[in-house]
Design a protein around this motif. Sequence first.
Motif, mmCIF file in Angstrom:
data_model
loop_
_atom_site.group_PDB
_atom_site.id
_atom_site.type_symbol
_atom_site.label_atom_id
_atom_site.label_comp_id
_atom_site.label_asym_id
_atom_site.label_seq_id
_atom_site.Cartn_x
_atom_site.Cartn_y
_atom_site.Cartn_z
ATOM 1 N N ILE A 10 41.752 44.973 65.154
ATOM 2 C CA ILE A 10 42.783 44.737 65.248
ATOM 3 C C ILE A 10 43.283 43.019 63.816
ATOM 4 O O ILE A 10 42.372 42.438 64.293
ATOM 5 N N ASP A 11 44.029 43.205 62.667
ATOM 6 C CA ASP A 11 44.646 42.560 61.512
ATOM 7 C C ASP A 11 46.115 42.127 62.305
ATOM 8 O O ASP A 11 46.917 42.679 62.364
ATOM 9 N N PRO A 12 46.116 41.336 63.174
ATOM 10 C CA PRO A 12 46.997 40.712 64.236
ATOM 11 C C PRO A 12 48.482 40.079 63.142
ATOM 12 O O PRO A 12 49.560 40.590 63.310
ATOM 13 N N ARG A 13 47.938 39.627 62.011
ATOM 14 C CA ARG A 13 49.204 39.140 61.642
ATOM 15 C C ARG A 13 49.991 40.192 60.258
ATOM 16 O O ARG A 13 51.020 40.472 60.611
ATOM 17 N N LYS A 14 48.904 40.660 60.094
ATOM 18 C CA LYS A 14 49.005 42.476 59.277
ATOM 19 C C LYS A 14 50.221 43.278 60.144
ATOM 20 O O LYS A 14 50.861 43.877 59.954
ATOM 21 N N LEU A 15 49.787 43.611 61.946
ATOM 22 C CA LEU A 15 50.291 44.326 62.589
ATOM 23 C C LEU A 15 51.867 43.652 62.775
ATOM 24 O O LEU A 15 52.990 44.293 63.332
ATOM 25 N N ALA A 16 51.630 41.868 63.103
ATOM 26 C CA ALA A 16 53.160 41.569 63.125
ATOM 27 C C ALA A 16 54.349 41.829 61.728
ATOM 28 O O ALA A 16 55.644 41.260 62.476
ATOM 29 N N GLU A 17 54.001 41.471 60.951
ATOM 30 C CA GLU A 17 54.683 42.074 59.699
ATOM 31 C C GLU A 17 55.307 43.091 59.694
ATOM 32 O O GLU A 17 56.228 43.531 59.477
ATOM 33 N N ARG A 18 54.497 43.981 60.616
ATOM 34 C CA ARG A 18 55.325 45.801 60.585
ATOM 35 C C ARG A 18 55.601 46.248 61.139
ATOM 36 O O ARG A 18 56.294 47.103 61.959
ATOM 37 N N GLU A 19 56.121 44.629 62.962
ATOM 38 C CA GLU A 19 55.830 44.831 63.897
ATOM 39 C C GLU A 19 55.986 45.537 64.518
ATOM 40 O O GLU A 19 56.533 47.159 64.775
ATOM 41 N N VAL A 20 54.185 46.238 64.699
ATOM 42 C CA VAL A 20 54.257 47.519 65.328
ATOM 43 C C VAL A 20 53.589 47.134 66.871
ATOM 44 O O VAL A 20 53.657 46.399 67.748
ATOM 45 N N ARG A 21 54.140 48.617 67.597
ATOM 46 C CA ARG A 21 53.931 48.531 68.693
ATOM 47 C C ARG A 21 53.176 49.559 69.409
ATOM 48 O O ARG A 21 53.303 50.779 68.533
ATOM 49 N N PHE A 22 52.200 49.349 70.341
ATOM 50 C CA PHE A 22 51.164 50.120 71.258
ATOM 51 C C PHE A 22 51.561 50.577 72.328
ATOM 52 O O PHE A 22 51.580 49.240 73.498
ATOM 53 N N GLU A 23 51.119 51.426 72.502
ATOM 54 C CA GLU A 23 51.946 51.526 73.963
ATOM 55 C C GLU A 23 50.797 52.361 74.445
ATOM 56 O O GLU A 23 50.270 53.944 73.513
ATOM 57 N N SER A 24 48.642 52.299 75.613
ATOM 58 C CA SER A 24 48.512 53.145 75.629
ATOM 59 C C SER A 24 48.134 52.848 77.163
ATOM 60 O O SER A 24 48.082 51.892 77.238
ATOM 61 N N SER A 25 46.627 53.534 77.647
ATOM 62 C CA SER A 25 46.340 52.834 78.852
ATOM 63 C C SER A 25 44.699 52.710 78.172
ATOM 64 O O SER A 25 43.944 53.888 77.285
ATOM 65 N N VAL A 26 44.268 51.691 78.748
ATOM 66 C CA VAL A 26 42.350 52.038 78.224
ATOM 67 C C VAL A 26 41.799 51.725 80.725
ATOM 68 O O VAL A 26 42.523 50.972 81.080
#
Length: 176
Positions: A10-26
């Motif tokens: 991931i590119d955390p800077r771009k995701l932060a600017e777009r305010e992305v949220r992930f809900e998942s299981s690993v």
Amino acid sequence: MSYGPLPKRIDPRKLAEREVRFESSVDVDQLPRLVECLALPDGKIEVDLQFSVDEQRIRTIVGSARGDLHMACQRCLEPVEVEVAATFNLAIAASEEAAKQLPRYYDPLIVEDEEIELLPVLEEELILSLPMVPYHQDCSIQTSFGDDAGAVDADGAESASEKPNPFSVLAKLKGQ
């Protein structure tokens, strides 16, 4: 909000600017360093990550990860199920110097390149939240430290067969 598998890079800077949220299981078997700490490499980790920019324009990753894992009981060495829950409040920093400037309520995540691997970040937080000494609450094994040491039960209390104090002679000398 994104449901489904977490992206590997991931590119955390771009995701932060777009305010992305992930809900998942690993699956736990995708986290090799965590598996080394476990008795059984099974289970799932539920992950909730929110990338955002705070009021000071600091890019952050706030989230949680939880799961039920099997570690070795330190009394009987059989697998014991433990609940592992990690919450994190990370701030993205470009260098060590930038990390030192962050407010104390953030843990720094140093991102020198544009992209990072996401699973090792989660894995590190989970490892930090593992219990130091996992054990069954109702484990029948009692701890003893050899024949000539006083027996200690599971709660840490000494049994009735106590040894005499080897320093009692010094107490008599002190009285003279």
